[in-house]
Design a protein around this motif. Structure first.
Motif, PDB file in Angstrom:
ATOM      1  N   TRP A 110       3.703  12.646 -12.379  1.00  0.00           N
ATOM      2  CA  TRP A 110       4.200  13.439 -11.129  1.00  0.00           C
ATOM      3  C   TRP A 110       4.526  15.116 -11.849  1.00  0.00           C
ATOM      4  N   ASP A 111       4.765  15.195 -13.063  1.00  0.00           N
ATOM      5  CA  ASP A 111       4.783  16.595 -13.616  1.00  0.00           C
ATOM      6  C   ASP A 111       3.554  17.275 -13.622  1.00  0.00           C
ATOM      7  N   ILE A 120       3.049  14.683  -2.660  1.00  0.00           N
ATOM      8  CA  ILE A 120       2.787  13.589  -3.706  1.00  0.00           C
ATOM      9  C   ILE A 120       2.922  12.379  -3.019  1.00  0.00           C
ATOM     10  N   SER A 121       4.335  12.342  -2.576  1.00  0.00           N
ATOM     11  CA  SER A 121       4.946  10.983  -2.157  1.00  0.00           C
ATOM     12  C   SER A 121       4.463  10.506  -0.811  1.00  0.00           C
ATOM     13  N   ALA A 170       6.403  17.692  -4.728  1.00  0.00           N
ATOM     14  CA  ALA A 170       6.796  16.411  -4.844  1.00  0.00           C
ATOM     15  C   ALA A 170       6.733  15.710  -3.447  1.00  0.00           C
ATOM     16  N   ILE A 178       9.842   9.463  -4.433  1.00  0.00           N
ATOM     17  CA  ILE A 178       9.935  10.276  -5.398  1.00  0.00           C
ATOM     18  C   ILE A 178      10.823   9.912  -6.518  1.00  0.00           C
ATOM     19  N   LEU A 210      13.113  12.540 -11.534  1.00  0.00           N
ATOM     20  CA  LEU A 210      12.105  13.453 -11.751  1.00  0.00           C
ATOM     21  C   LEU A 210      12.216  14.671 -12.163  1.00  0.00           C
ATOM     22  N   LEU A 264       2.009   6.220 -10.455  1.00  0.00           N
ATOM     23  CA  LEU A 264       2.222   7.436 -11.204  1.00  0.00           C
ATOM     24  C   LEU A 264       3.362   7.099 -12.144  1.00  0.00           C
ATOM     25  N   CYS A 282       0.869  16.647 -11.526  1.00  0.00           N
ATOM     26  CA  CYS A 282       0.365  17.049 -10.139  1.00  0.00           C
ATOM     27  C   CYS A 282       1.191  18.095  -9.773  1.00  0.00           C
TER      28      CYS A 282
END
Length: 956
Positions: free
Chosen positions: A470-471, A484-485, A481, A492, A496, A465, A473
């Motif tokens: 990331w932004d 996601i991780s 975050a 992360i 970020l 990613l 999601c």
């Protein structure tokens, strides 16, 4: 706040870069050279960063920034001796004492809310000057005092990666602001005096020797303004920044001189007791009570030996400035004299605890001031940091150790105690705990759709990613975050949050589009505020405009005075009539542009516009429409007050619309309303109506209004100007508001809540109606109930039980009917397969083709093998399945239907199916067949039947 379009613009960094060479090469023009020289400082170029700085001793060989000096040199080397300690509140009081007694004294004012409702370009107050932009900066509004100082709580979300390490980074912090507004005819003080007063505070109040101070020349930009600035450092720590606003900037980086010269000095209060006490980090001083509570509960004690050695070099761990963060960590470990793993193992849990303390304090202030965790606007930042805290608590197994939710909520109470010495006692906020609890439950039960979206993206990106992903999601999918991780197995990114903030910095809101120039016209005299019950008036035409939105029709009339209310404040315009001579015109729309009211009329005005200018007109406002709109608008104030009473102080208005047939109010709320809550709000609103409370409408000085009523005045945002129109419902609600309002709540008649819905994360919309429209709805409901009672032969008390019985029977019969329909379809297909014809045409009693969509395809293989087809003709659809594609000509069939369907015929086809077969693991593929669905058509059943019979089908 309503969302508006965003456009690309130069970032703050890019704007500063454009101005820097000019400022650097002209110090006498842009910087306070005279005062600095008089105070014993000389100008030098820093050999490390190459910025120009001012020093009071030859031994100071760099600008003083820790990045150039190499470390903080005040840690274990503070300015207070003999065991004295400076508290957070002491630091503010000393600052206040110094500047309120300076040669030109400043007035101390309370903080503004952190939620910047007076601006449409930012969500939160990120600096003290935000409180006074744009209107005080442009001169449209007088500041509350001049010059002034203020302890403003601010929020910034671009430094989250540094919190807990550097000691100077926070998501929420108190900025000690010095704001001065120098008007063309009212000069207070500017660069020279500002440096003098800051120098006196440092040396006289704090007792810092001048040899320890360096002043560094810089450029500042933000909030659409630009100017030179002077940062000042003490022992490696940036203490403050004196900004001298001289320019207004535009999205492309161009600039123009401001008529009003402004000083905006910002000093991080958190840094002052840290500097004076010389502790290893600032966090334990700033969060003193909360830190003691949390560290005791978690049994976390910092290793003082490592932290005292680590502290001076922690300044180097700014991810925005460090070229290689991992290399920097190794260098610090070497300087500390420990293995890198040991340093990180000792620092990491304490850093996490400081993050928890920082983020929870910011969350507390943002919620108290009117924001909520959500996926929308600034609420996304609140959600990100709160969920980051939840993740840290669970990662370290601290949640249960703290005592679960109850122990977690205690942190906020300790934050209040730490801030009381600066802001005073916090009022009770009854819904706060529930907001946190709801957000925790949502975080703990991440939506499956969110996970699916992330997994699809990971597959597309092959498990990697980018920062933009990331932004995406976090912002669009609403996934924290940490989640996601956990799902992706990716760490992360260390930068970020900086990336997200930098990306947002490159977007701005465009100026509103103005179609008509009214600057040459005098202000239209406002009659609807003078007498909202006045419907007939006489006026003079001052201009006539062409309607640029309607091919330049000449149908816009501007009068010298008007009782027509223009669309604004969420209330739609009045309508009515204009009589010009013997001609009558209908007023269909009314808008305000600048200070002029534009009347859109039908029909258009013939001839030269000059023939109309100066003519007298008679005007008539539609009284019934005005009365209903006035009731709906007043009802909005009443419903809003009811919402705050029922739901809690977190409720703020996020938008409203008052039309003739329906009104709606958008409020900030963290979940959908139950039917019981809707009824409770309706009941509370009608109690207010029944109280016959007086509604007062008057103009008031803005500063006086803010002092008396606070910032809850601005439910619809702040308006320019020094006077506000106040609408005060005795004992109920006070707002700054335009629009037409009743004189007494009883005139609203009744509020009927129609429905509510959650229109976005954190926003709930309530639909309601008042007065005559409310009576219409209630009458219809009464008639409906009476009709049901008559039809069913019961009284009203039996309606619910009878309806439930009917519905239960309906569900039972529907299930039975569906089984019978499926069985009937099976028998029909058997007949088709056993028949002699190519297929069958069957008239269907189904209302739509859902049955055939769901169940007919399972016979595709059998129809293909038998080379048979079947067609069902319903009241407005044709649905057929054919064992061979050449059994029907689709275009020919469309042609047959075309005459009766001039808007077109929608044909949906499929030529292969994947069918699950009982007893087989893999689905069976059937292709080279043809399914034809033609829904929503007008058709002649006899003609369609004949068409298929002519092609070898038989009627069944």
């Amino acid at each position: 706040k309503e969302n508006t379009e965003e456009i690309s613009c130069l970032s703050v960094k890019e704007i500063k870069k454009l101005a820097r060479p000019e400022f650097r090469n002209n110090p006498d023009k842009f910087y306070p050279v005279d005062t600095l020289t008089k105070l014993g400082f000389s100008r030098n170029e820093c050999p490390k960063c190459h910025n120009f700085y001012w020093r009071a001793t030859e031994t100071r060989d760099t600008c003083g920034d820790s990045n150039c000096a190499g470390s903080y040199s005040f840690i274990n080397n503070g300015f207070l001796k003999d065991g004295k300690q400076m508290t957070y509140a002491d630091a503010w009081k000393g600052f206040e004492r110094s500047f309120t007694s300076s040669r030109i004294p400043c007035t101390s004012i309370p903080r503004y809310p952190i939620v910047a409702r007076w601006r449409n370009d930012v969500d939160f107050t990120a600096a003290g000057i935000y409180c006074f932009q744009p209107y005080c900066v442009t001169g449209e509004l007088d500041p509350p005092a001049n010059p002034l100082i203020q302890p403003q709580f601010c929020a910034r979300f671009n430094d989250l990666d540094n919190i807990g390490l550097t000691g100077r980074h926070y998501s929420g912090f108190i900025m000690l602001g010095i704001q001065v507004f120098n008007y063309p005819n009212d000069y207070k003080f500017f660069k020279e005096e500002c440096v003098e007063f800051n120098f006196n505070w440092l040396t006289q109040e704090l007792g810092i020797p001048k040899e320890e101070i360096t002043f560094v020349e810089d450029v500042w930009a933000g909030g659409g303004n630009l100017g030179p600035s002077i940062e000042y450092f003490v022992r490696g720590l940036e203490v403050g920044n004196m900004v001298f606003m001289q320019y207004k900037t535009f999205p492309d980086g161009s600039r123009e001189e401001l008529k009003i010269r402004i000083i905006d000095t910002g000093i991080g209060l958190e840094r002052i007791p840290w500097l004076m006490n010389g502790t290893s980090t600032s966090y334990m001083v700033v969060f003193k009570t909360a830190y003691e509570y949390l560290s005791n509960k978690l049994e976390l004690v910092p290793d003082q030996d490592i932290w005292e050695k680590f502290g001076p070099y922690s300044s180097q761990l700014d991810v925005d400035e460090a070229e290689d963060i991992n290399k920097t960590w190794q260098q610090i470990a070497d300087l500390v004299g420990k293995e890198l793993a040991e340093v990180k193992s000792q620092i990491s849990p304490i850093k996490d605890m400081y993050i928890v303390l920082d983020h929870t304090r910011t969350v507390m202030i943002t919620i108290i001031d009117g924001s909520l965790p959500s996926n929308v606007g600034g609420g996304g930042n609140v959600r990100n940091i709160l969920r980051r805290v939840f993740a840290i608590m669970h990662k370290n197994k601290w949640w249960d150790k703290l005592g679960g939710m109850q122990g977690f909520l205690e942190i906020f109470e300790h934050h209040k105690k730490d801030l009381e010495g600066i802001f005073g006692q916090f009022k009770e906020y009854k819904s706060f705990n529930e907001v946190i609890e709801v957000e925790y439950d949502r975080w703990n039960n991440t939506d499956e759709t969110m996970k699916t979206n992330l997994q699809k993206l990971l597959k597309k990106r092959k498990g990697v990613l980018s920062l933009n992903d990331w932004d995406l999601c976090m912002g669009s999918y609403g996934i924290p975050a940490d989640t996601i991780s956990a799902i992706s197995g990716l760490e992360i990114p260390t930068n970020l949050y900086y990336y997200i903030a930098e990306k947002k910095d490159k977007l701005t809101k465009p100026p509103a589009l103005v179609l008509y120039d009214t600057t040459h016209l005098a202000e239209t005299e406002n009659l609807y505020y003078k007498n909202h019950l006045g419907y007939d008036f006489e006026a003079t035409i001052v201009d006539v405009f062409l309607n640029v939105s309607e091919s330049n029709r000449q149908n816009i009339v501007i009068l010298d005075k008007s009782a027509f209310y223009p669309t604004s404040g969420g209330q739609i315009h009045d309508t009515g009539k204009l009589f010009i001579g013997d001609n009558q015109f209908r007023v269909t729309n009314v808008e305000k542009v600048g200070k002029s009211v534009l009347h859109f009329v039908e029909p258009s005005l013939d001839g030269d516009k000059d023939a109309y200018i100066g003519k007298t007109v008679m005007a008539q406002v539609d009284e019934d429409r005005r009365n209903q709109l006035r009731s709906n608008h007043t009802g909005t104030h009443i419903v809003f007050a009811a919402c705050r009473k029922v739901l809690g102080p977190h409720v703020w208005q996020n938008g409203a619309k008052k039309t003739l047939d329906m009104a709606h109010l958008d409020i900030t709320h963290y979940k959908s309303l139950s039917r019981e809550q809707e009824l409770e709000i309706e009941n509370e609103a009608n109690r207010i109506i029944c109280k016959s409370a007086k509604i007062n409408k008057y103009m008031m000085n803005k500063s006086d209004a803010e002092k008396e009523y606070g910032f809850s005045l601005y439910q619809g945002g702040i308006v320019p100007g020094n006077e506000l129109r106040i609408v005060n419902i005795d004992g109920v609600d006070t707002e700054a508001c335009c629009g037409t309002h009743c004189d007494n709540t009883s005139e609203v008649g009744w509020v009927k809540m129609v429905k509510s819905q959650r229109i976005s994360d954190g926003i709930v919309r309530l639909y309601y109606i008042t007065n005559e429209r409310a009576m219409d709805i209630m009458n219809k409901e009464t008639v409906l109930l009476q009709d049901l009672c008559k039809l069913w032969g019961i009284d009203q008390t039996q309606i619910l039980t009878t309806a439930k019985r009917f519905f239960d029977d309906y569900k039972r019969l529907s299930t039975l009917t569906k089984k019978q329909d499926v069985r009937l379809l099976e028998l029909q297909i058997k007949c088709v397969l056993g028949g002699a014809a190519s297929g069958a045409v069957i008239e269907s009693d189904q209302e739509d083709p859902t049955l055939y969509f769901s169940y007919l395809k399972q016979y595709a293989g059998q129809l293909k093998d038998a080379k048979r087809g079947v067609v069902f003709i319903g009241p407005s659809f044709i649905f057929g399945l054919f064992g061979s594609k050449d059994m029907v000509d689709v275009e020919e069939l469309k042609g047959l239907l075309a005459a009766a369907n001039p808007d077109g015929v929608n044909v949906i086809t499929a030529d292969k199916f994947s069918l699950k077969v009982k007893g087989q693991k893999k689905p069976v593929q059937v292709d080279d067949v043809l399914q034809v669905s033609i829904p929503g058509v007008k058709l002649d059943k006899e003609a369609v039947t004949k068409y298929f019979c002519d092609h070898g089908f038989e009627q069944s």
